[in-house]
Design a protein around this motif. Structure first.
Motif, PDB file in Angstrom:
ATOM      1  N   LEU A 204      10.531   6.848  -2.366  1.00  0.00           N
ATOM      2  CA  LEU A 204      11.910   6.606  -2.799  1.00  0.00           C
ATOM      3  C   LEU A 204      12.771   6.057  -1.666  1.00  0.00           C
ATOM      4  CD1 LEU A 204      12.441   9.805  -4.972  1.00  0.00           C
ATOM      5  CD2 LEU A 204      12.271   7.453  -5.813  1.00  0.00           C
ATOM      6  N   ASN A 205      12.407   6.378  -0.435  1.00  0.00           N
ATOM      7  CA  ASN A 205      13.217   5.952   0.705  1.00  0.00           C
ATOM      8  C   ASN A 205      12.770   4.633   1.324  1.00  0.00           C
ATOM      9  OD1 ASN A 205      14.978   8.085   0.560  1.00  0.00           O
ATOM     10  ND2 ASN A 205      13.997   9.288   2.161  1.00  0.00           N
ATOM     11  N   ILE A 206      11.700   4.047   0.807  1.00  0.00           N
ATOM     12  CA  ILE A 206      11.236   2.770   1.376  1.00  0.00           C
ATOM     13  C   ILE A 206      12.352   1.738   1.336  1.00  0.00           C
ATOM     14  CG2 ILE A 206       9.745   0.781   0.916  1.00  0.00           C
ATOM     15  CD1 ILE A 206       7.499   2.710   0.278  1.00  0.00           C
TER      16      ILE A 206
ATOM     17  N   SER B 131       0.843  -1.199   0.000  1.00  0.00           N
ATOM     18  CA  SER B 131       0.000   0.000   0.000  1.00  0.00           C
ATOM     19  C   SER B 131       0.877   1.248   0.000  1.00  0.00           C
ATOM     20  CB  SER B 131      -0.901   0.012   1.244  1.00  0.00           C
ATOM     21  OG  SER B 131      -1.616   1.227   1.311  1.00  0.00           O
ATOM     22  N   VAL B 132       0.638   2.121  -0.955  1.00  0.00           N
ATOM     23  CA  VAL B 132       1.430   3.349  -1.055  1.00  0.00           C
ATOM     24  C   VAL B 132       0.583   4.593  -0.819  1.00  0.00           C
ATOM     25  CG1 VAL B 132       3.105   2.319  -2.627  1.00  0.00           C
ATOM     26  CG2 VAL B 132       1.076   3.453  -3.556  1.00  0.00           C
ATOM     27  N   LYS B 133      -0.679   4.380  -0.470  1.00  0.00           N
ATOM     28  CA  LYS B 133      -1.562   5.526  -0.230  1.00  0.00           C
ATOM     29  C   LYS B 133      -1.084   6.330   0.969  1.00  0.00           C
ATOM     30  CE  LYS B 133      -5.754   3.625  -2.317  1.00  0.00           C
ATOM     31  NZ  LYS B 133      -7.157   3.221  -2.100  1.00  0.00           N
ATOM     32  N   GLY B 134      -1.096   7.644   0.789  1.00  0.00           N
ATOM     33  CA  GLY B 134      -0.699   8.528   1.880  1.00  0.00           C
ATOM     34  C   GLY B 134       0.791   8.797   1.953  1.00  0.00           C
ATOM     35  N   LEU B 135       1.576   8.120   1.118  1.00  0.00           N
ATOM     36  CA  LEU B 135       3.018   8.325   1.133  1.00  0.00           C
ATOM     37  C   LEU B 135       3.413   9.437   0.166  1.00  0.00           C
ATOM     38  CD1 LEU B 135       4.385   4.646   1.134  1.00  0.00           C
ATOM     39  CD2 LEU B 135       4.062   6.164   3.090  1.00  0.00           C
ATOM     40  N   SER B 136       4.402  10.222   0.553  1.00  0.00           N
ATOM     41  CA  SER B 136       4.920  11.267  -0.330  1.00  0.00           C
ATOM     42  C   SER B 136       5.920  10.650  -1.300  1.00  0.00           C
ATOM     43  CB  SER B 136       5.613  12.356   0.497  1.00  0.00           C
ATOM     44  OG  SER B 136       6.772  11.828   1.126  1.00  0.00           O
ATOM     45  N   ALA B 137       6.298  11.418  -2.307  1.00  0.00           N
ATOM     46  CA  ALA B 137       7.290  10.942  -3.264  1.00  0.00           C
ATOM     47  C   ALA B 137       8.606  10.621  -2.558  1.00  0.00           C
ATOM     48  CB  ALA B 137       7.512  11.984  -4.356  1.00  0.00           C
ATOM     49  N   ARG B 138       8.989  11.457  -1.611  1.00  0.00           N
ATOM     50  CA  ARG B 138      10.224  11.213  -0.860  1.00  0.00           C
ATOM     51  C   ARG B 138      10.139   9.924  -0.061  1.00  0.00           C
ATOM     52  NH1 ARG B 138      14.576  10.714  -1.381  1.00  0.00           N
ATOM     53  NH2 ARG B 138      14.588  12.713  -2.466  1.00  0.00           N
ATOM     54  N   GLU B 139       9.027   9.694   0.585  1.00  0.00           N
ATOM     55  CA  GLU B 139       8.853   8.462   1.363  1.00  0.00           C
ATOM     56  C   GLU B 139       8.874   7.229   0.466  1.00  0.00           C
ATOM     57  OE1 GLU B 139       6.187   9.977   5.191  1.00  0.00           O
ATOM     58  OE2 GLU B 139       5.218   9.708   3.233  1.00  0.00           O
TER      59      GLU B 139
ATOM     60  N   LYS C  38       9.888  12.662 -10.017  1.00  0.00           N
ATOM     61  CA  LYS C  38      10.997  13.172 -10.830  1.00  0.00           C
ATOM     62  C   LYS C  38      11.742  14.273 -10.099  1.00  0.00           C
ATOM     63  CE  LYS C  38      12.020  15.633 -15.123  1.00  0.00           C
ATOM     64  NZ  LYS C  38      11.481  16.291 -16.336  1.00  0.00           N
ATOM     65  N   LYS C  39      11.009  15.176  -9.465  1.00  0.00           N
ATOM     66  CA  LYS C  39      11.633  16.292  -8.744  1.00  0.00           C
ATOM     67  C   LYS C  39      12.534  15.776  -7.617  1.00  0.00           C
ATOM     68  CE  LYS C  39      10.418  20.432  -6.085  1.00  0.00           C
ATOM     69  NZ  LYS C  39       9.290  21.255  -5.545  1.00  0.00           N
ATOM     70  N   GLU C  40      12.029  14.790  -6.864  1.00  0.00           N
ATOM     71  CA  GLU C  40      12.807  14.250  -5.746  1.00  0.00           C
ATOM     72  C   GLU C  40      14.037  13.498  -6.252  1.00  0.00           C
ATOM     73  OE1 GLU C  40      12.555  14.821  -2.674  1.00  0.00           O
ATOM     74  OE2 GLU C  40      10.567  15.740  -2.493  1.00  0.00           O
ATOM     75  N   MET C  41      13.903  12.768  -7.353  1.00  0.00           N
ATOM     76  CA  MET C  41      15.048  12.029  -7.902  1.00  0.00           C
ATOM     77  C   MET C  41      16.125  12.990  -8.390  1.00  0.00           C
ATOM     78  SD  MET C  41      13.039   8.936  -9.889  1.00  0.00           S
ATOM     79  CE  MET C  41      14.519   8.061 -10.430  1.00  0.00           C
TER      80      MET C  41
ATOM     81  N   SER D 174       0.987  -3.082  -6.033  1.00  0.00           N
ATOM     82  CA  SER D 174       0.086  -3.348  -7.164  1.00  0.00           C
ATOM     83  C   SER D 174      -0.692  -2.082  -7.511  1.00  0.00           C
ATOM     84  CB  SER D 174      -0.888  -4.483  -6.796  1.00  0.00           C
ATOM     85  OG  SER D 174      -1.630  -4.129  -5.636  1.00  0.00           O
ATOM     86  N   ASP D 175      -0.331  -0.989  -6.859  1.00  0.00           N
ATOM     87  CA  ASP D 175      -1.038   0.283  -7.042  1.00  0.00           C
ATOM     88  C   ASP D 175      -0.222   1.205  -7.952  1.00  0.00           C
ATOM     89  OD1 ASP D 175      -2.687   2.433  -6.891  1.00  0.00           O
ATOM     90  OD2 ASP D 175      -2.500   2.736  -4.725  1.00  0.00           O
ATOM     91  N   PHE D 176      -0.094   0.810  -9.215  1.00  0.00           N
ATOM     92  CA  PHE D 176       0.672   1.603 -10.172  1.00  0.00           C
ATOM     93  C   PHE D 176       0.057   2.990 -10.371  1.00  0.00           C
ATOM     94  CE2 PHE D 176       3.470  -1.663 -11.009  1.00  0.00           C
ATOM     95  CZ  PHE D 176       4.335  -1.403 -12.066  1.00  0.00           C
ATOM     96  N   LYS D 177      -1.271   3.050 -10.343  1.00  0.00           N
ATOM     97  CA  LYS D 177      -1.941   4.310 -10.653  1.00  0.00           C
ATOM     98  C   LYS D 177      -1.541   5.409  -9.674  1.00  0.00           C
ATOM     99  CE  LYS D 177      -6.456   6.423 -11.454  1.00  0.00           C
ATOM    100  NZ  LYS D 177      -6.118   7.627 -10.664  1.00  0.00           N
ATOM    101  N   THR D 178      -1.541   5.089  -8.377  1.00  0.00           N
ATOM    102  CA  THR D 178      -1.192   6.096  -7.370  1.00  0.00           C
ATOM    103  C   THR D 178       0.218   6.620  -7.596  1.00  0.00           C
ATOM    104  OG1 THR D 178      -2.661   5.122  -5.720  1.00  0.00           O
ATOM    105  CG2 THR D 178      -0.868   6.500  -4.901  1.00  0.00           C
ATOM    106  N   ILE D 179       1.129   5.721  -7.939  1.00  0.00           N
ATOM    107  CA  ILE D 179       2.516   6.134  -8.148  1.00  0.00           C
ATOM    108  C   ILE D 179       2.649   6.995  -9.404  1.00  0.00           C
ATOM    109  CG2 ILE D 179       4.838   5.296  -8.700  1.00  0.00           C
ATOM    110  CD1 ILE D 179       4.381   2.982  -6.830  1.00  0.00           C
ATOM    111  N   PHE D 180       1.977   6.592 -10.485  1.00  0.00           N
ATOM    112  CA  PHE D 180       2.116   7.370 -11.724  1.00  0.00           C
ATOM    113  C   PHE D 180       1.412   8.717 -11.641  1.00  0.00           C
ATOM    114  CE2 PHE D 180       3.816   3.522 -13.467  1.00  0.00           C
ATOM    115  CZ  PHE D 180       4.732   3.985 -14.404  1.00  0.00           C
ATOM    116  N   ASP D 181       0.442   8.840 -10.758  1.00  0.00           N
ATOM    117  CA  ASP D 181      -0.175  10.151 -10.525  1.00  0.00           C
ATOM    118  C   ASP D 181       0.817  11.100  -9.841  1.00  0.00           C
ATOM    119  OD1 ASP D 181      -2.526   9.387 -11.665  1.00  0.00           O
ATOM    120  OD2 ASP D 181      -3.569   8.964  -9.780  1.00  0.00           O
ATOM    121  N   MET D 182       1.865  10.523  -9.231  1.00  0.00           N
ATOM    122  CA  MET D 182       2.862  11.316  -8.519  1.00  0.00           C
ATOM    123  C   MET D 182       4.150  11.467  -9.320  1.00  0.00           C
ATOM    124  SD  MET D 182       2.417   9.373  -4.852  1.00  0.00           S
ATOM    125  CE  MET D 182       3.713  10.314  -4.068  1.00  0.00           C
TER     126      MET D 182
END
Length: 543
Positions: free
Chosen positions: A433-435, A423-431, A468-471, A455-463
């Motif tokens: 990348l740091n998992i 589950s990646v809901k509620g996580l920021s882009a920084r969080e 990209k900014k964090e990377m 399995s939640d590709f959609k949430t990640i691609f919405d971010m």
């Protein structure tokens, strides 16, 4: 002074790093090693927390670095001298410790200030008035302690000295004193009677053999009587040392250090200070001991055991200043340097916990249910429930054995564990990348590879813009040649690779990525260790 051995995995720890640290620390203690503690170098992810909660195990404490600290110095303990204690007690403590300074403590063991031999010498010259004990609010028990005396009858009327101090040489038969006054006298009957007739509240009789006292006390004497072996003139000389030592504290703004302060910072302050000795405090502000400038030359490095990694860039900040005792890993051997030969165990298996499980077997130690459950969790996580190409027959065998000890169904528990971590809901882009982020040094350049199982590709691609900014920020901050984000989906059966950096041609060659593109889906790719890093290395070597 206790010296710990710290067991830890890599930065941005995954389930294997956390669980292997706990399991190996437990094994070392089971084998008789003292003071071994597991620690972690980052935040615990959802999957790992699920495993810890399921098996009711406390997470390891977090360490920000492994650099030498004040607590790694061979500091010396101090006598507990409190503000109400006598000046003589402080003097005796300094003589015993052979140190020219001693910290003075409040009743809660916090630092009140320091007193030096010079402070006592200066004060001693000034302590001549017969009102000094009263003026300095001296506890009456301090007099008994300083004179090594004993009250043999009666009680002084107050816990603190409220009157003046006299000797039989300064009074006559007609002198009348108050019940708060104190008189020192010799042991002759005549002098004792003169002292008692003054009406003083306490008579101190000097020069008494405490084992066989031969002193006659008149009947109906109501005041307190103290015996002391001190000769008369010595008693007169040292009784003023009964005053509380807090009266000698002239500077409460003391140069002091805390146990967790880094040596590099402390060193400069010490070298620039005119003082030679410094109190050290714990997190509660309580005094733990003293250090001197010579302690800078006598620092013991932290002793550590590395699990699930061996690369300096992935390890604790300051690892180059630590004493590495052991490395247990299932990755490539990289660039952690050691000053002495160490125990290194690296095996081509899917998980560090598999190796640790084997060591339990070799040492004939049965892991408790909780520890077995954590090692099982690590194997399930690292092998993606045995679907990763890194998974070996050894991982499967060990997982089956540990599941029996932990009393769980591998498939059911494994699916629940992985689901908890996806589950990646509620996580920021920084969080995100740091998992599970690792930095690799390949052919002299640094590459960061982050991985998340979901399995939640959609949430990640919405971010994707935030990612990209964090990377790109990581590339600047950590001087990276490439930053790679690996999004693994067991249902889809592969991983999406997102990459940014100056060396994109390396990624294009490694994974057939079209020029100008930054992402590609790689079927049946699950392992960063076996399917991503080797391909990048090969691509770089072909340049």
């Amino acid at each position: 002074m206790e010296k710990y051995i710290y067991v830890f995995g890599h930065q941005n720890p995954d389930t294997d790093s956390i669980c292997s640290s706990i399991a190996y620390a437990h094994l070392k203690k089971s084998l008789g090693e003292k003071n071994v503690i597991p620690v972690r170098l980052g935040k615990i992810n959802k999957e790992t927390q699920y495993a810890l909660n399921y098996f009711n195990v406390e997470p390891p404490i977090k360490m920000d670095h492994i650099k030498p600290q004040v607590l790694d110095m061979n500091y010396y303990p101090v006598h507990s001298i409190y503000t109400v204690d006598s000046v003589k007690k402080a003097w005796d403590a300094m003589a015993t410790s052979e140190k020219p300074m001693i910290p003075i403590l409040y009743p809660n063991h916090r630092l009140a200030g320091v007193v030096t031999i010079s402070d006592i010498a200066k004060a001693y010259i000034a302590l001549t008035e017969n009102t000094v004990l009263k003026d300095k609010k001296t506890p009456f028990v301090n007099i008994t302690a300083v004179l090594e005396g004993r009250i043999i009858q009666g009680d002084y009327p107050d816990p603190y000295v409220k009157g003046d101090v006299y000797t039989t040489a300064t009074i006559d038969k007609d002198t009348k004193l108050t019940k708060n006054d104190i008189v020192l006298t010799g042991s002759s009957e005549t002098l004792i009677q003169i002292a008692i007739d003054t009406g003083a509240g306490c008579i101190i009789i000097t020069g008494v053999d405490m084992d066989t006292p031969d002193v006659v006390i008149p009947k109906n004497t109501k005041c307190a009587i103290m015996f002391t072996e001190c000769p008369f003139f010595k008693a007169v000389k040292i009784i003023s040392q009964s005053i509380p030592v807090e009266n000698l504290i002239t500077n409460k703004d003391v140069v002091k250090f805390e146990l967790d302060e880094v040596i590099d910072e402390v060193k400069q302050v010490m070298l620039n200070s005119p003082h030679r000795h410094f109190p050290i405090l714990n997190k509660k502000g309580q005094v733990e001991g003293m250090i001197s400038k010579r302690h800078i030359l006598d620092i013991k490095k932290k002793r550590v055991i590395l699990v699930d990694h061996n690369e300096q860039s992935q390890s604790a900040l300051g690892i180059e200043e630590a004493e590495i005792l052991e490395v247990i890993d299932h990755h490539r051997i990289a660039n952690v340097d050691t000053q002495i030969p160490i125990h290194l165990r690296a095996e081509p298996v899917g998980c560090a916990a598999t190796i640790i499980g084997k060591i339990y077997e070799e040492k004939n130690v049965m892991p408790p249910k909780e520890i077995a459950g954590l090692m099982l969790s690590a194997i399930i996580s690292d092998t993606l429930l045995f679907k990763s190409p890194t998974c070996t027959s050894q991982d499967r065998r060990m997982a089956k054995r540990l599941a029996k000890i932990a009393d769980v169904n591998i498939n059911k528990y494994g699916m629940d564990l992985i689901a908890a971590g996806t589950s990646v809901k509620g996580l920021s882009a920084r969080e995100l990348l740091n998992i599970d982020r690792k930095v690799f040094a390949i052919n002299g350049i640094n590459i960061a590879v982050s991985q998340v199982n979901t399995s939640d590709f959609k949430t990640i691609f919405d971010m994707k813009d935030d990612i990209k900014k964090e990377m790109e920020e990581d590339i600047k901050k950590d001087s990276l040649s490439l930053a790679i984000f690996m999004i693994t989906d067991l249902v889809l059966g592969g991983s999406e690779i997102i990459a940014y950096g100056d060396n994109m041609p390396v990624i294009e060659r490694a994974f057939n990525l079209s020029q100008g593109e930054n992402s590609i889906f790689l079927p049946n790719v699950y392992s960063r260790k076996k399917q991503i890093v080797p391909q990048i290395t090969k691509s770089m070597q072909s340049i």
